[in-house]
Design a protein around this motif. Structure first.
Motif, PDB file in Angstrom:
ATOM      1  N   ARG A  75       0.746  -1.483   0.208  1.00  0.00           N
ATOM      2  CA  ARG A  75       0.114  -0.129  -0.314  1.00  0.00           C
ATOM      3  C   ARG A  75       1.133   1.008   0.037  1.00  0.00           C
ATOM      4  O   ARG A  75       1.004   2.475  -1.145  1.00  0.00           O
ATOM      5  CB  ARG A  75      -1.324  -0.157   1.206  1.00  0.00           C
ATOM      6  CG  ARG A  75      -2.529   1.563   1.154  1.00  0.00           C
ATOM      7  CD  ARG A  75      -2.979   1.207   2.611  1.00  0.00           C
ATOM      8  NE  ARG A  75      -3.367   2.165   2.319  1.00  0.00           N
ATOM      9  CZ  ARG A  75      -4.295   2.942   3.739  1.00  0.00           C
ATOM     10  NH1 ARG A  75      -2.926   3.107   4.846  1.00  0.00           N
ATOM     11  NH2 ARG A  75      -4.756   3.719   3.065  1.00  0.00           N
ATOM     12  N   ARG A  82      -7.244   0.092   2.488  1.00  0.00           N
ATOM     13  CA  ARG A  82      -6.409  -0.329   3.611  1.00  0.00           C
ATOM     14  C   ARG A  82      -6.430  -1.281   3.584  1.00  0.00           C
ATOM     15  O   ARG A  82      -4.600  -2.153   3.628  1.00  0.00           O
ATOM     16  CB  ARG A  82      -7.420  -0.089   4.985  1.00  0.00           C
ATOM     17  CG  ARG A  82      -6.696  -0.334   6.231  1.00  0.00           C
ATOM     18  CD  ARG A  82      -7.942   0.268   7.150  1.00  0.00           C
ATOM     19  NE  ARG A  82      -7.097  -0.079   8.608  1.00  0.00           N
ATOM     20  CZ  ARG A  82      -6.158   0.449   9.236  1.00  0.00           C
ATOM     21  NH1 ARG A  82      -6.927   2.052   8.267  1.00  0.00           N
ATOM     22  NH2 ARG A  82      -5.591   0.438  10.318  1.00  0.00           N
ATOM     23  N   SER A  83      -6.592  -2.028   2.842  1.00  0.00           N
ATOM     24  CA  SER A  83      -6.371  -3.546   2.762  1.00  0.00           C
ATOM     25  C   SER A  83      -6.304  -4.031   1.498  1.00  0.00           C
ATOM     26  O   SER A  83      -5.903  -5.628   1.640  1.00  0.00           O
ATOM     27  CB  SER A  83      -7.401  -4.582   3.604  1.00  0.00           C
ATOM     28  OG  SER A  83      -7.040  -4.316   5.076  1.00  0.00           O
TER      29      SER A  83
END
Length: 84
Positions: free
Chosen positions: A5, A46-47
């Motif tokens: 990320r 986020r994931s």
């Protein structure tokens, strides 16, 4: 271990995300691998990485190339990743 990320966000905000190539595990595809480009990314969550056709968990991403240079390689983490 480099954070997928963070790598993608760094490219998004300081470079050109459209020149990124992302390899990820996709069961059923040839060699269980699919490749998308940065142009296909809708959101760096986020994931998960979101595209128009898929939601890709970061743990499935195996390689990131920026302008043809490998900046992340999950299978070769022992070697130092290239700096952006």
């Amino acid at each position: 271990m480099p954070n997928v990320r963070n790598i993608l966000n760094e490219i998004k905000w300081t470079k050109d995300l459209n020149t990124v190539e992302i390899w990820y595990i996709h069961r059923g595809a040839v060699n269980n691998t699919k490749i998308i480009t940065g142009e296909e990314i809708i959101d760096i969550g986020r994931s998960f990485l979101e595209t128009a056709t898929a939601t890709i968990p970061y743990h499935r991403i195996t390689k990131i190339l920026y302008q043809g240079i490998i900046v992340f390689d999950r299978w070769n983490l022992g070697s130092k990743d290239k700096q952006l």
